[in-house]
Design an enzyme around this catalytic site. Sequence first.
Site, PDB file in Angstrom:
ATOM      1  CG  ASP A 132      -2.132   0.987   0.972  1.00  0.00           C
ATOM      2  OD1 ASP A 132      -2.378   1.375  -0.186  1.00  0.00           O
ATOM      3  OD2 ASP A 132      -2.782   1.374   1.955  1.00  0.00           O
ATOM      4  CG  HIS A 153       0.955   2.437   4.604  1.00  0.00           C
ATOM      5  ND1 HIS A 153       1.141   1.162   5.078  1.00  0.00           N
ATOM      6  CD2 HIS A 153      -0.315   2.481   4.161  1.00  0.00           C
ATOM      7  CE1 HIS A 153       0.024   0.473   4.917  1.00  0.00           C
ATOM      8  NE2 HIS A 153      -0.869   1.244   4.361  1.00  0.00           N
TER       9      HIS A 153
HETATM   10 ZN   LIG Z   1      -2.816   0.738   3.932  1.00  0.00          ZN
END
Ligand SMILES: [Zn+2]
Length: 980
Positions: free
Chosen positions: A171, A414
């Site tokens: 991601d 993140h």
């Molecule tokens: Zn994520």
Amino acid sequence: MAPLRDFIILLIVCGSFFTQGEAVCGYESCHATKPNMVNIHLVPHSHDDVGWLKTVDQYFYGHKNNIQHAGVQYIIDTVISELIKNPDRRFIQVETSFFSKWWSEQSETAKEIVKKLVNEGRLQFTNGAWSMNDEAAVNYQSVIDQFSVGLKFLDDTFGVCGRPKVGWQIDPFGHSREQASLYAQMGYDAEFFSRMDHNDKGRRMNDRALEMVWDASESLDIKLFTGLLYTFYWDTPGFCFDVHCSDDPIIDGDSYDNNVQSRVDAFIAYAAEVVEKFRTNHIMIPMGGDFHYEDAEVNFKNMDKLIKYVNERQSSGSRYNIIYSTPACYLNSVHQSVQSYPNKTQDFFPYGSNTNSFWTGYFSSRPTQKRFERDGNHILQVAKELSVFADLNSEEQKEKLNYLRQIMGVMQHHDAITGTEKQAVSDDYDRLLCDAIVGGHSVARDALRKVTPLPTGEFQSCLNLNISECAFTKDNADNLVVTLYNPLAHTTKQYVRLPVKNENYQVTDDKGRVVASELVPVSQQIIDLEFRETDTQYELVFKATVDKIANYYVKKVESRNAAQPIKAVKSVSGETREDGETVVQTSTIKLTIDNNSGLLKTVEMNGVSENIEQTFGIYKTYDSGAYLFRQYNQEGATFLDSGVEFTVYEGSQVKEIHQVFNEYLSQVIRLYEGKNTVEFEWLVGPLPRDETYGTEVITVFSSEIESNGVFYTDANGRELLKRRKDQREDFTSELAVQPTAGNYYPITSRIALQDSKKRLAILNDRAQGGSSMKDGQIELMLHRRLVRDDGLGVDEVLNEEKYGQPLIARGKVFLVLNSAEESTSAEREWEKEHHLPLYKFFSKNSGSTSSPAKSVPSFEDFPKSVHLLTLEPFNDKEVLLRVENFMDQTEGRVVSFNIRPLFDYLNGAEIRETTLDGNLPLSDMKRLKFHTEGSGVRGSEPEYYTSAHTPLEVDASHEDSDFAVTLTPMQIRTFIVKTN
Ligand SMILES: [Zn+2]
Ligand SMILES: *[C@@H]1O[C@H](CO)[C@@H](O)[C@H](O)[C@H]1NC(C)=O
Ligand SMILES: *[C@@H]1O[C@H](CO)[C@@H](O)[C@H](O)[C@H]1NC(C)=O
């Protein structure tokens, strides 16, 4: 829902589960593939953010499902139950923070079952770090730490079968070369991710170049196989069998709706499309998404059927074979296929998802959270080292240190350090980190009581020294001890500043010698901050010299012998301007300020002189968001370039120029005697915001250096990458719509440019976005206040408030001007000093001292370029030591030194070398080797890497010379010292 418990009862009753065949994990546990077919590796997974729209705990417990339906505890529960049902099934567990919390709540029986699943490769840990870290804003030290924490938990719990083999960064919004380098150094075989610039991906699709061999370091010979997922990390379109989805299930019964034929046709058609883009007859198809598998039976039941019916077609000639698999098993098949791949030498920044969407806003979003994370790392390193020196081993101390390690792991996530979470989640990260830092302080205090002559010292810390606020010195700084801790290996000389009243103080060192000090006024804009909980208007400044620890004593004295407040020598505001320039200088640096504009005009240092104008600029943006920096109509920044009011203060040790740009922008430019850098301490906010436009503020340095479109930016605080404006390594990016946003790069510690004569470097104190949009010019984005969401999921406007007003942020950038011929090694040293400066602890001077219970070693005999990257308690009677040669191949050379003195200091019994994360003996490391196209060395057999040097493995009986350690430029080596 209690499926796991039901199953456990069933298993115990039937007694069947534990009596199956012998355990094999790792690549040997992979399902067989078929050589002449397209092998479809179905990879069940769930992407579980460690905080984003909900807090970490809300995600774990499935709380606040009105915000987002997600409950990680149920995901793991139901996945385990489903894995038990069918030994063919596989699942990968990625985020160790969630798994360890789940594990701590399990019964012994459940733990045995999970261990068996792990030992048989049915549950495979993948990535395995505490969180799935961001790659733009993080510093390498914190990435290594958060992998070490996750991998240690897995190793302690499952042993070698728990060790992940591949990285899974599906991601994060762009990918750094340093991350790839760290993976290889930890012994990982590959890394997979799913976000890449759309132009880059398009080209790679055509060239069958979605998989590559990343040359992950300029100084080290390190390669990592890297793959981009074909679509994204979500399920194959149309085949999401999750309770969150509404795709058709596979209906194979006696039903009018029976859809086996059409569903299998569609799946095979998709597989046929994918295999075209890859080089082997293996393809990986992820089956999962954000917080999927909360009711895993739905997923697995349908995948079982899909597998059954796709494979059934083989009897009628189909050439598609589908298996449950994992990223590691897919990789193993690819490795066995012996192919060659294109190489990759730069990185994957910035990430553009379309011509109008460059994910470069998050490089700067939430500037104070990004700084707070650095503070967390600072105290973490201090507390780790001190725990070793003081030999702290109470459970409480260990828990506090561990908690700080873990929360720092969370902060690397993140959606944490990136600033892309909702405000309530950001507040929760603040709370977690604050608690963890308080714990770190308490550990440090316990240790300092043993290693300093102050067994009853308070050793308090002040987290708001950035606004000159400190409860400990607020009313009175008389009879104070300032204990300075240096986390670096080498003696450092740094100026220390203490918030004080306008009173006279004398500073003395450990030996009772008077140390020169002076009182410097705090800027009016800081004094005016309403939320500042103090009325001190001065800072006492003195220069400290510290090997590892030093105490400085402050006492109030009669004015005659003491520091006098520095008075303004010159003040220029609107009406009093005259032409000319104001000179401010120390013995090594000379600055001039243009009287008219009030801006910095020239800098002279290191024998180089250059016209450098520094100011602030503002981007007015329309639909920027937490992720995206999105210019409005290609408009550049507006610079504030006139009418700046300034006041100069000249002391003998410090000279300051206080500048006021407007009602929300001010700055102090600062020179310290003997320090070869110019400091710019900025104060930005509250930013204006109207209904239509957001405000994004940059600091800009404009020189006449002919940089010719080239500039250099660091990767996670380590190696530098060469950037060329408007260009990418191996594709063409469409930049017409977003000319600036598409030229932004993450600046974690440094950005620089040069021509044949001069080099200008700007260093920062937290991660920011930055660029060079004109030759000779460097910009860094400091703060953002926006009006719209960018539609990428967070669904909230980035419009931070604190203390009931729009966020005010303060920070520093540093300028170094040098001759282009000089080595950049001084910049490296600055990087280290800014990342890990002296930590300040305050105590009352009770007058009573005693000799310390424990001694602190000196690391002065380490070569200059060696960084004490980590020194921390590991297992009981084990200490982890990590040393780094922090100069690159242009700056440094191979260095050798001997760690016997440190080994003896630690009362060492034996020492072994491990992979970078500390958990795998380096001698056991065996990585899969992949070949690059055109390298001409492709053999027919799969090949492997082992450690390029002989791992150090000695005990106390060995000769001193056996404790020699050699480090090539940029090399890091990790050791576990077993102690007596
Ligand atoms: Zn994520
Ligand atoms: C990578 O590929 C480029 C272009 O094919 C080539 O010039 C370069 O030498 C390669 N580098 C490595 C390390 O193989
Ligand atoms: C000062 O530093 C603390 C800790 O990092 C941070 O929380 C706070 O926001 C900072 N203040 C400003 C004005 O930047």
